[in-house]
Design an enzyme around this catalytic site. Structure first.
Site, PDB file in Angstrom:
ATOM      1  N   ARG A  28       0.776  -1.305  -0.111  1.00 37.45           N
ATOM      2  CA  ARG A  28      -0.251  -0.160   0.131  1.00 37.45           C
ATOM      3  C   ARG A  28       0.643   1.349  -0.044  1.00 37.45           C
ATOM      4  O   ARG A  28       1.880   1.459   0.579  1.00 37.45           O
ATOM      5  CB  ARG A  28      -0.918   0.082   1.270  1.00 37.45           C
ATOM      6  N   ASP A  29       0.579   2.009  -0.984  1.00 38.14           N
ATOM      7  CA  ASP A  29       1.128   3.565  -0.825  1.00 38.14           C
ATOM      8  C   ASP A  29       1.021   4.085   0.583  1.00 38.14           C
ATOM      9  O   ASP A  29      -0.088   4.052   1.123  1.00 38.14           O
ATOM     10  CB  ASP A  29       0.769   4.348  -1.990  1.00 38.14           C
ATOM     11  N   ILE A  30       2.102   4.868   1.151  1.00 38.86           N
ATOM     12  CA  ILE A  30       2.062   5.385   2.275  1.00 38.86           C
ATOM     13  C   ILE A  30       1.527   6.635   2.276  1.00 38.86           C
ATOM     14  O   ILE A  30       0.922   7.058   3.274  1.00 38.86           O
ATOM     15  CB  ILE A  30       3.627   5.601   2.812  1.00 38.86           C
ATOM     16  N   ASN A  86       4.909   6.345 -13.747  1.00 38.87           N
ATOM     17  CA  ASN A  86       5.472   7.732 -13.936  1.00 38.87           C
ATOM     18  C   ASN A  86       6.940   7.478 -14.253  1.00 38.87           C
ATOM     19  O   ASN A  86       7.689   6.300 -13.754  1.00 38.87           O
ATOM     20  CB  ASN A  86       5.417   8.598 -12.666  1.00 38.87           C
ATOM     21  N   VAL A  95      10.315   8.220  -6.720  1.00 42.53           N
ATOM     22  CA  VAL A  95      11.323   7.263  -6.206  1.00 42.53           C
ATOM     23  C   VAL A  95      11.851   6.197  -7.495  1.00 42.53           C
ATOM     24  O   VAL A  95      11.123   5.888  -8.350  1.00 42.53           O
ATOM     25  CB  VAL A  95      10.282   6.013  -5.384  1.00 42.53           C
ATOM     26  N   HIS A  99       7.899   1.161 -10.647  1.00 41.74           N
ATOM     27  CA  HIS A  99       6.620   0.999  -9.808  1.00 41.74           C
ATOM     28  C   HIS A  99       5.563   1.432 -10.833  1.00 41.74           C
ATOM     29  O   HIS A  99       5.475   2.302 -11.314  1.00 41.74           O
ATOM     30  CB  HIS A  99       6.698   1.432  -8.563  1.00 41.74           C
ATOM     31  N   MET A 100       4.380   0.608 -10.428  1.00 44.29           N
ATOM     32  CA  MET A 100       3.110   0.875 -11.167  1.00 44.29           C
ATOM     33  C   MET A 100       2.303   1.036  -9.963  1.00 44.29           C
ATOM     34  O   MET A 100       2.120   0.630  -9.053  1.00 44.29           O
ATOM     35  CB  MET A 100       2.765  -0.379 -11.759  1.00 44.29           C
ATOM     36  N   HIS A 101       1.343   2.172 -10.260  1.00 47.14           N
ATOM     37  CA  HIS A 101       0.328   2.593  -9.265  1.00 47.14           C
ATOM     38  C   HIS A 101      -0.902   1.981  -9.679  1.00 47.14           C
ATOM     39  O   HIS A 101      -1.225   2.083 -10.646  1.00 47.14           O
ATOM     40  CB  HIS A 101       0.200   4.170  -9.295  1.00 47.14           C
TER      41      HIS A 101
HETATM   42  P1  AMP Z   1       6.185   8.264  -8.016  1.00 50.21           P
HETATM   43  O1  AMP Z   1       5.949   9.691  -7.812  1.00 50.21           O
HETATM   44  O2  AMP Z   1       5.472   7.691  -9.188  1.00 50.21           O
HETATM   45  O3  AMP Z   1       7.590   7.854  -7.924  1.00 50.21           O
HETATM   46  O4  AMP Z   1       5.403   7.578  -6.890  1.00 50.21           O
HETATM   47  C1  AMP Z   1       6.150   7.478  -5.398  1.00 50.21           C
HETATM   48  C2  AMP Z   1       5.230   6.702  -4.629  1.00 50.21           C
HETATM   49  O5  AMP Z   1       5.911   5.954  -3.586  1.00 50.21           O
HETATM   50  C3  AMP Z   1       4.477   7.863  -4.036  1.00 50.21           C
HETATM   51  O6  AMP Z   1       2.821   7.904  -4.319  1.00 50.21           O
HETATM   52  C4  AMP Z   1       4.919   7.828  -2.472  1.00 50.21           C
HETATM   53  O7  AMP Z   1       3.589   8.033  -1.633  1.00 50.21           O
HETATM   54  C5  AMP Z   1       5.037   6.231  -2.398  1.00 50.21           C
HETATM   55  N1  AMP Z   1       5.823   6.001  -1.293  1.00 50.21           N
HETATM   56  C6  AMP Z   1       7.481   6.555  -0.792  1.00 50.21           C
HETATM   57  N2  AMP Z   1       7.817   6.165   0.024  1.00 50.21           N
HETATM   58  C7  AMP Z   1       7.003   5.027   0.268  1.00 50.21           C
HETATM   59  C8  AMP Z   1       7.184   4.016   1.294  1.00 50.21           C
HETATM   60  N3  AMP Z   1       7.929   3.913   2.321  1.00 50.21           N
HETATM   61  N4  AMP Z   1       6.213   3.132   1.565  1.00 50.21           N
HETATM   62  C9  AMP Z   1       5.084   3.154   0.807  1.00 50.21           C
HETATM   63  N5  AMP Z   1       4.809   3.945  -0.212  1.00 50.21           N
HETATM   64  C10 AMP Z   1       5.814   4.836  -0.456  1.00 50.21           C
END
Ligand code: AMP
Ligand code: ZN
Length: 113
Positions: A28-30, A86, A95, A99-101
């Protein structure tokens, strides 16, 4: 490796992991942007979609397949959901680990940014 998602894969920092196999994990996204906001990532450190080799491209198909299964489990499959990757700075990637949202559970904007 100083990568937050590699640390999640290694269990060095906590995350709400809801799926894991030998190639892919999902958690799950934080900072959720929707009632359901999951991240589906390869266990292997691939910095971005732009770094994906042709040999690795089937990994993204697996990530989509897993996302579809998780959408069913999370109850958003019928209502609809959005998968987003992204890529790079102007693509909004913060990050640097592919990763895929998966976003769902509310009406999402028709605009894409
Ligand atoms: P992006 O902008 O596509 O790189 O998305 C990065 C996502 O990672 C964001 O939605 C953050 O909220 C999420 N994120 C960053 N650190 C963590 C973490 N430790 N655990 C879960 N999600 C994270
Ligand atoms: Zn990484």
């Amino acid at each position: 490796m100083d990568c937050v998602f590699c640390k999640i894969v290694a269990g060095e920092i906590p995350a709400d992991i809801i799926y894991r196999d030998e190639e892919v994990i999902a958690f799950r996204d934080i900072n959720p942007q929707a009632p359901v906001h999951l991240l589906i990532i390869p266990g292997k450190h691939i910095p971005s979609l732009a770094d994906l080799t042709e040999a690795e491209s089937s990994l993204v198909a697996r990530m989509i397949n897993i996302a579809n299964q998780l959408a069913v489990k999370e109850g958003v499959s019928e209502g609809g959901y959005r998968l987003v990757i992204n890529c790079g700075e102007q693509g909004g990637q913060l990050v640097p680990h592919l990763h895929m949202h998966l976003l769902g559970g509310r009406q999402l904007s028709a605009t894409l940014g």
